[in-house]
Design a protein around this motif. Structure first.
Motif, PDB file in Angstrom:
ATOM      1  N   GLU A 118       0.836  -1.205   0.000  1.00 25.58           N
ATOM      2  CA  GLU A 118       0.000   0.000   0.000  1.00 25.58           C
ATOM      3  C   GLU A 118       0.869   1.252   0.000  1.00 25.58           C
ATOM      4  N   GLU A 119       1.944   1.225   0.765  1.00 28.58           N
ATOM      5  CA  GLU A 119       2.880   2.357   0.762  1.00 28.58           C
ATOM      6  C   GLU A 119       3.461   2.550  -0.643  1.00 28.58           C
ATOM      7  N   ALA A 125       2.709   7.461  -6.980  1.00 28.43           N
ATOM      8  CA  ALA A 125       2.099   8.670  -7.550  1.00 28.43           C
ATOM      9  C   ALA A 125       3.088   9.837  -7.591  1.00 28.43           C
ATOM     10  N   LEU A 126       4.228   9.685  -6.929  1.00 25.99           N
ATOM     11  CA  LEU A 126       5.236  10.747  -6.859  1.00 25.99           C
ATOM     12  C   LEU A 126       6.503  10.329  -7.601  1.00 25.99           C
ATOM     13  N   GLU A 130      10.052  14.076  -6.085  1.00 29.37           N
ATOM     14  CA  GLU A 130       8.937  14.452  -5.212  1.00 29.37           C
ATOM     15  C   GLU A 130       8.958  13.648  -3.913  1.00 29.37           C
ATOM     16  N   GLN A 131       9.320  12.363  -4.009  1.00 33.07           N
ATOM     17  CA  GLN A 131       9.422  11.539  -2.806  1.00 33.07           C
ATOM     18  C   GLN A 131      10.492  12.093  -1.867  1.00 33.07           C
ATOM     19  N   ALA A 132      11.629  12.455  -2.428  1.00 35.08           N
ATOM     20  CA  ALA A 132      12.710  13.032  -1.612  1.00 35.08           C
ATOM     21  C   ALA A 132      12.281  14.360  -1.003  1.00 35.08           C
ATOM     22  N   GLU A 133      11.588  15.171  -1.787  1.00 35.06           N
ATOM     23  CA  GLU A 133      11.110  16.460  -1.288  1.00 35.06           C
ATOM     24  C   GLU A 133      10.060  16.267  -0.196  1.00 35.06           C
TER      25      GLU A 133
END
Length: 152
Positions: A118-119, A125-126, A130-133
């Motif tokens: 689920e994670e 979606a990123l 974006e994940q790092a941000e």
């Protein structure tokens, strides 16, 4: 005296973060509730106990930001289900240490892949940037919200 502008919850960051967190938790909770009969609170207690065997209920509350009543109910339910056991501390007679039972460890092992999937679905979606941000911003907000201790 001037009029106070209304609070628009749809743009109020604490409200938005809370609703988002609840929505994400609820999606995962549906998986382990349907399959294993666990509440969100029980799963959180199991996950923290698996991560830190021998933790106390007080420490679980501090780590998860759950109130004492929610932790106490979750612990009691998990003990009743046979997934958690309480052992007296050798260092402090007033403290009880919590551990997953073998049955609790088995259920935990079955839920972890579901939670991780689920994670993965969410973060897909990123972009990597974006994940790092998002991680950077979450750390920054956590440090601002709790300057005296790390939240995670």
């Amino acid at each position: 005296m001037s009029e106070v502008p209304p609070l628009r919850l749809s743009t109020f960051l604490p409200f938005r973060l809370s609703v988002l967190s609840n929505a994400i938790s609820q999606r995962i909770a549906e998986l382990y509730d349907r399959e294993f009969g666990l509440s969100i609170w029980q799963w959180r207690v199991m996950a923290v106990t698996a991560d830190t065997p021998g933790i106390s209920a007080t420490e679980i509350g501090q780590r998860t930001q759950m109130d004492k009543v929610a932790v106490s109910r979750a612990v009691a339910g998990l003990i009743e289900m046979g997934y958690l056991e309480r052992r007296p501390s050798e260092d402090d007679a007033r403290r009880a240490n919590l551990y997953l039972t073998p049955a609790g460890a088995e259920v935990y092992k079955l839920i972890v892949p579901l939670a991780k999937a689920e994670e993965a679905r969410l973060v897909a979606a990123l972009s990597e940037a974006e994940q790092a941000e998002l991680t950077r911003l979450m750390i920054k907000l956590a440090q601002t919200a709790s300057p005296d201790r790390d939240l995670w």
